[in-house]
Design an enzyme around this catalytic site. Sequence first.
Site, short mmCIF file in Angstrom:
data_model
loop_
_atom_site.label_atom_id
_atom_site.label_comp_id
_atom_site.label_asym_id
_atom_site.label_seq_id
_atom_site.Cartn_x
_atom_site.Cartn_y
_atom_site.Cartn_z
N LYS A 105 110.86 7.29 7.38
CA LYS A 105 109.68 7.07 6.67
C LYS A 105 108.86 8.36 6.95
O LYS A 105 108.07 8.43 7.95
CB LYS A 105 108.85 5.87 7.11
CG LYS A 105 108.05 5.52 6.11
CD LYS A 105 106.52 4.99 6.88
CE LYS A 105 105.51 5.86 7.11
NZ LYS A 105 104.58 6.63 6.20
N GLY A 147 103.45 10.44 16.20
CA GLY A 147 102.10 10.39 15.49
C GLY A 147 101.04 10.19 16.38
O GLY A 147 101.12 10.60 17.78
N GLY A 204 100.53 4.43 17.22
CA GLY A 204 101.50 4.23 18.08
C GLY A 204 101.21 2.71 18.98
O GLY A 204 102.25 2.05 19.14
N GLU A 212 91.90 15.32 21.37
CA GLU A 212 92.70 16.05 20.48
C GLU A 212 92.38 16.35 19.16
O GLU A 212 91.93 15.32 18.29
CB GLU A 212 94.27 15.25 20.55
CG GLU A 212 95.35 16.15 19.74
CD GLU A 212 96.66 15.54 19.40
OE1 GLU A 212 96.36 14.04 19.11
OE2 GLU A 212 97.65 15.82 19.89
P1 NDP Z 1 99.25 8.71 12.09
O1 NDP Z 1 99.69 8.26 13.73
O2 NDP Z 1 98.37 7.90 11.59
O3 NDP Z 1 100.62 8.99 11.34
C1 NDP Z 1 101.70 9.27 11.73
C2 NDP Z 1 103.02 8.38 10.94
O4 NDP Z 1 102.78 6.98 11.34
C3 NDP Z 1 102.67 8.62 9.65
O5 NDP Z 1 104.12 8.34 8.85
C4 NDP Z 1 101.88 7.33 9.11
O6 NDP Z 1 102.15 7.07 7.94
C5 NDP Z 1 102.43 6.32 10.17
N1 NDP Z 1 101.60 5.18 10.46
C6 NDP Z 1 100.08 5.15 10.33
N2 NDP Z 1 99.74 3.93 10.84
C7 NDP Z 1 101.01 3.27 10.89
C8 NDP Z 1 101.15 1.92 11.32
N3 NDP Z 1 99.97 0.87 11.21
N4 NDP Z 1 102.33 1.46 11.52
C9 NDP Z 1 103.36 2.25 11.29
N5 NDP Z 1 103.48 3.54 10.83
C10 NDP Z 1 102.09 4.03 10.65
O7 NDP Z 1 98.81 10.14 12.24
P2 NDP Z 1 97.13 10.47 11.58
O8 NDP Z 1 97.68 11.25 10.36
O9 NDP Z 1 96.37 9.46 11.65
O10 NDP Z 1 97.11 11.69 12.62
C11 NDP Z 1 96.30 11.05 13.82
C12 NDP Z 1 96.20 12.03 15.02
O11 NDP Z 1 97.62 11.89 15.43
C13 NDP Z 1 96.14 13.35 14.62
O12 NDP Z 1 94.79 13.88 14.54
C14 NDP Z 1 96.94 13.87 15.81
O13 NDP Z 1 95.80 14.03 17.01
C15 NDP Z 1 97.88 12.96 16.12
N6 NDP Z 1 99.37 13.42 15.53
C16 NDP Z 1 100.26 13.87 16.33
C17 NDP Z 1 101.55 14.21 15.92
C18 NDP Z 1 102.34 14.56 16.93
O14 NDP Z 1 103.36 15.36 16.45
N7 NDP Z 1 102.23 14.12 18.06
C19 NDP Z 1 101.75 14.42 14.62
C20 NDP Z 1 100.52 13.85 13.80
C21 NDP Z 1 99.40 13.39 14.08
P3 NDP Z 1 101.19 7.56 6.61
O15 NDP Z 1 100.49 8.52 7.13
O16 NDP Z 1 102.21 7.61 5.64
O17 NDP Z 1 100.04 6.10 6.53
#
Ligand code: NDP
Length: 503
Positions: A197, A250, A255, A406
């Site tokens: 996904k 993410g 998480g 972050e």
């Molecule tokens: P998210 O944590 O929201 O997104 C990461 C993934 O999780 C995306 O595919 C998203 O889908 C999905 N997702 C979001 N909500 C849910 C849920 N309730 N259940 C299952 N899957 C979900 O990242 P953000 O864009 O909100 O970023 C937030 C912060 O996370 C960033 O500012 C950064 O600090 C951190 N981050 C860390 C990363 C890493 O590599 N460790 C990578 C990206 C972000 P969709 O976006 O399609 O809705």
Amino acid sequence: MATAAPVRTDRYADDPRWALISPDPYPLLIGGSLRQAADGATFNAVSPRDDRAIARIALAGPTDVAAAVRGARDAADGDWGRTTGRQRAKLLEQIATVIETHADELAFLEAVDAGKPIASVHYSDISISLDALRFFAGRAQAIAGRAATMPDSSVIHHEYLEPLGVVAEILPWNGPLWTGVQRMAAILAAGNAAIMKPAQMASLSFMRLAQLLAELDMPPGTISVVAGPGPVVGEALVGDPGVDMISFTGGVEAGTRILELAASQVKRVSLELGGKNPNIVCDDANLDGAVFWSKLGAFGNTGQICVCGSRILVQRGVYDEFVERLSAEGAAMRVGDPLDDDTELGPVISSGHASKVWEYIGVGKGEGRLVTGGERYADAERSISTFIPPTVFADVSPECRIMREEIFGPVVALQPFDTLPEALQIANDTSYGLASGLFTSNLDRAAYLSRGLKAGQVYVNQWFSPGVLEAPSHGYKQSGFGGVGMEKYMQAKNVFTRIGEPS
Ligand code: NDP
């Protein structure tokens, strides 16, 4: 049903690469076939380089997720689940060939959709993807359990490492192609069916890859790709009992939500979350090297890497010189169009994320001394908010928000320290523990600091690990847990066989 407006790419007619983008919505890959969403819904892929829609993508809903899980289940419980490591390696090699053949197209899509500089997509994202496929092709053929000596000599023990079944991988947006391919390679090498996904903000390259994967000879459902919002598609995957494991990369918020939902089924979860990674520069460090690597660590991928070194602690004797040199290097970085071969840093992922980063820059102006960056570009090409200059704040104290939270953008906070114990105390005073780094020419200091740092990765006199495949790790504290490498997608089974006396 949400349907995105048709996308006009004719405005880019002067560059023939735009013709690579399909005018039709990119389909989902479910049960071995490419299809639009059951309700026909689509969403737009929006480019951060100009905030315009560049492609349409099928928007999966709960019906599509359920179909993808059924298809993956059939593959895991059927032909794909019975493959040998050699057969799985062959598929991974084929995927590598497909990516190599379409490298230019995939790099273009990644550059326009995720804003990553096209040159770096080639030398970094594409090559990491190929390395991962070939690395895990090797690992698939060398899966070994262990044999323990039993306390009862009539019993022989051996351990099998078996696939879990169906693994759903929820991808981040900051490296959609390489993170997706690397994780998919490990899932498949272990013998699982993979449901991928991608994040909505950066799905395009993976959706194109899905089309290419559909042409490969593999049991239907071995790989599925479903795009759509996390709270809908991601949560449906977590809630579906046909999924054996959720692997997530993410933010902490999503998480945590996944953990809560998975708890009701005691479903296996692995989380790779964020970091506020400390970088310690000692007064005996080679400053040329420290400035070079700290710049890469802080600003690489426009600061959107979970292991970025976003706070730097510098020993007082070299603090002023380091701040000045890092700021000069940051200011000299070429920020611009990701399609330009000379660009070092592209835009951040979206205008929504840019707002968050600019807000932090505003906070930083009240918390520290702005040395470089921090203001919008005045030229036409970079006037939209997603282009953010490398920004350095000095003299920021440990309790400040820009030192603790972050930001995930090209913003770094610096502060001086006097003693090594003080540096360690500040470095570890965080809810995260993903990565850390230190610069010194003294072996004793390096050992003292690297032992004391609470982080899954410690970089000494460099930044970023060259061996994420060979030496995978996850963080301490809120940076995640749940295993690393291929093994996290496997189940250990112990078999105890009693042998009798020969008759
Ligand atoms: P998210 O944590 O929201 O997104 C990461 C993934 O999780 C995306 O595919 C998203 O889908 C999905 N997702 C979001 N909500 C849910 C849920 N309730 N259940 C299952 N899957 C979900 O990242 P953000 O864009 O909100 O970023 C937030 C912060 O996370 C960033 O500012 C950064 O600090 C951190 N981050 C860390 C990363 C890493 O590599 N460790 C990578 C990206 C972000 P969709 O976006 O399609 O809705």
